[in-house]
Enzyme design. Structure first.
Site, PDB file in Angstrom:
ATOM      1  N   THR A  58       0.853  -1.279   0.174  1.00  0.00           N
ATOM      2  CA  THR A  58       0.008   0.145  -0.006  1.00  0.00           C
ATOM      3  C   THR A  58       0.899   1.402   0.077  1.00  0.00           C
ATOM      4  O   THR A  58       0.404   2.387   0.043  1.00  0.00           O
ATOM      5  CB  THR A  58      -1.109   0.100   1.293  1.00  0.00           C
ATOM      6  N   GLY A  59       2.107   1.085   0.197  1.00  0.00           N
ATOM      7  CA  GLY A  59       3.021   2.133   0.058  1.00  0.00           C
ATOM      8  C   GLY A  59       3.126   2.809  -1.507  1.00  0.00           C
ATOM      9  O   GLY A  59       2.920   2.082  -2.161  1.00  0.00           O
ATOM     10  N   LYS A  60       3.977   4.124  -1.668  1.00  0.00           N
ATOM     11  CA  LYS A  60       3.920   4.391  -3.023  1.00  0.00           C
ATOM     12  C   LYS A  60       4.640   3.416  -3.819  1.00  0.00           C
ATOM     13  O   LYS A  60       4.204   3.404  -4.894  1.00  0.00           O
ATOM     14  CB  LYS A  60       4.531   5.895  -2.811  1.00  0.00           C
ATOM     15  N   ASN A  61       6.013   2.933  -3.406  1.00  0.00           N
ATOM     16  CA  ASN A  61       6.709   2.253  -4.288  1.00  0.00           C
ATOM     17  C   ASN A  61       6.067   1.034  -4.388  1.00  0.00           C
ATOM     18  O   ASN A  61       5.889   0.510  -5.728  1.00  0.00           O
ATOM     19  CB  ASN A  61       8.189   2.188  -3.744  1.00  0.00           C
ATOM     20  N   LYS A  84      -3.743  -3.437   7.908  1.00  0.00           N
ATOM     21  CA  LYS A  84      -4.549  -3.298   6.686  1.00  0.00           C
ATOM     22  C   LYS A  84      -5.160  -4.587   6.216  1.00  0.00           C
ATOM     23  O   LYS A  84      -5.829  -4.689   5.092  1.00  0.00           O
ATOM     24  CB  LYS A  84      -4.046  -2.552   5.744  1.00  0.00           C
ATOM     25  N   GLU A 139      16.785   0.190  -0.172  1.00  0.00           N
ATOM     26  CA  GLU A 139      18.187   0.610  -0.055  1.00  0.00           C
ATOM     27  C   GLU A 139      18.371   1.367   1.363  1.00  0.00           C
ATOM     28  O   GLU A 139      17.475   2.032   1.638  1.00  0.00           O
ATOM     29  CB  GLU A 139      18.549   1.688  -1.192  1.00  0.00           C
ATOM     30  N   HIS A 290      28.042   2.283  -4.480  1.00  0.00           N
ATOM     31  CA  HIS A 290      27.403   1.178  -3.651  1.00  0.00           C
ATOM     32  C   HIS A 290      28.219   1.085  -2.066  1.00  0.00           C
ATOM     33  O   HIS A 290      29.084   1.416  -2.183  1.00  0.00           O
ATOM     34  CB  HIS A 290      27.419  -0.343  -4.148  1.00  0.00           C
TER      35      HIS A 290
END
Length: 337
Positions: A58-61, A84, A139, A290
């Site tokens: 349900t998050g943006k990404n 949820k 990340e 990295h």
């Protein structure tokens, strides 16, 4: 909240210990059963039968990349967001826990789009539920959290982790788990494994452009503590009949490329391997992109990696722009194209 996540990781580590009473008594390890014959395992981690849930759906990404995966044809069967459960998102059922999602959807893989302080706990939860594959895109996960995850991975044999800090994995035309652009991929003959996400896309675009396509592409991530390494992927590519050639993209830091060279040499594989190593001009002691891309203690230099790969019979490109044409040339030299 970060402290709560750390405590959760510690609790899950205890549960994942096969010798602990919690593990032996937990019903989670026995509740998933196949009725009838299960499909054969994929040659390289995923295929058209892989059933995927999204942790953090349900998050943006999570929302954006789940939409992309569904559009690509991946079997997305549900999602997990605590508190949820019982709702729907993007037409998929949402559950409070991975264990619930697995029981209801028969999922065998998960993709993690969870913020860094809580991502390790999400990985551990998927491991406790005994999913076959967990792909963590996140990340910036604290390294001490990933040390605990790495230790837990070594105590079990069921779950494979790809990542963190990686683009994911794709079998073109069948299954896309991650953030890679699906349209540049084409079903074909080349297995690609890389520590760099953007260089993975470059290799994909080039092998598509020269008409070779890809069998499976795996982004293993650039963090010091990851779940799947070059050797794991190379073993699968060497055994996979669809994979006729291999592209390996490495970078400075660590000894993963040297380990890969040793495997290639020992295996005696006749499949052509083309490699590119990023960071040839990197100064010692300075991190290059990295977290794991750093030359320290005189080890992990690009020169050492290139030497080891060449000694194993690998064709090493000097420029990432030549990966595709180099592989095509090797194919032509061996009568494969």
């Amino acid at each position: 909240m970060a402290r709560q996540a750390t405590r959760l990781i510690s609790n899950l580590s205890t549960k994942l210990n096969p010798s602990s009473p919690t593990m032996s008594a937990s019903p989670l390890w026995h509740q998933y059963r196949y009725f009838g014959s299960p499909p054969p395992p994929p040659a390289v981690f995923v295929d058209k039968n892989t059933r995927v849930i999204c942790q953090g759906i349900t998050g943006k990404n999570g929302t954006f990349h789940t939409e992309q995966a569904i559009e690509y044809g991946t079997k997305m069967v549900g999602g997990v967001t605590p508190k949820k459960g019982g709702t729907e998102h993007l037409g998929l059922p949402v559950f409070n826990t991975v264990a619930e999602a697995k029981v209801e959807t028969k999922a065998n893989a998960s993709v993690v789009y969870v913020p860094p302080p809580f991502a390790a706990a999400a990985i551990m939860e998927a491991m406790e539920a005994e999913l076959d594959l967990v792909v963590c895109i996140t990340e910036g996960i604290p390294q001490h959290d990933m040390v605990r995850v790495k230790a837990a991975l070594k105590k079990q044999l069921r779950t494979r982790l790809i990542g963190p800090n990686c683009p994911g994995i794709i079998k073109p035309g069948e299954c896309k788990i991650g953030i890679m652009p699906g349209y540049i991929h084409k079903p074909g003959r080349i297995g690609i494994v890389s520590r760099s996400g953007t260089l993975t896309y470059e290799a994909v675009f080039q092998t598509t452009a020269v008409g070779l396509g890809q069998s499976t592409c795996v982004g293993i991530g650039g963090d010091p503590f990851n779940g799947t390494n070059f050797v794991d992927c190379l073993e699968r590519f060497i055994a996979d009949p669809q994979t006729e050639g291999i592209v390996l993209i490495g970078e400075i830091g660590g000894t993963a490329e040297e380990d890969a060279a040793a495997l290639i040499k020992e295996s005696g594989t006749q499949k052509p391997v083309v490699a590119f190593i990023a960071g040839l001009t990197a100064p010692p002691g300075r991190r290059m992109g990295h977290a794991g891309a750093i030359v320290s203690g005189g080890k992990g230099t690009a020169q050492d990696k290139i030497k080891a790969l060449k000694e194993a019979g690998v064709t090493v490109c000097e420029s990432p722009a030549k990966i595709g044409v180099t592989m095509l040339d090797v194919f032509k030299q061996r009568g494969l194209a």
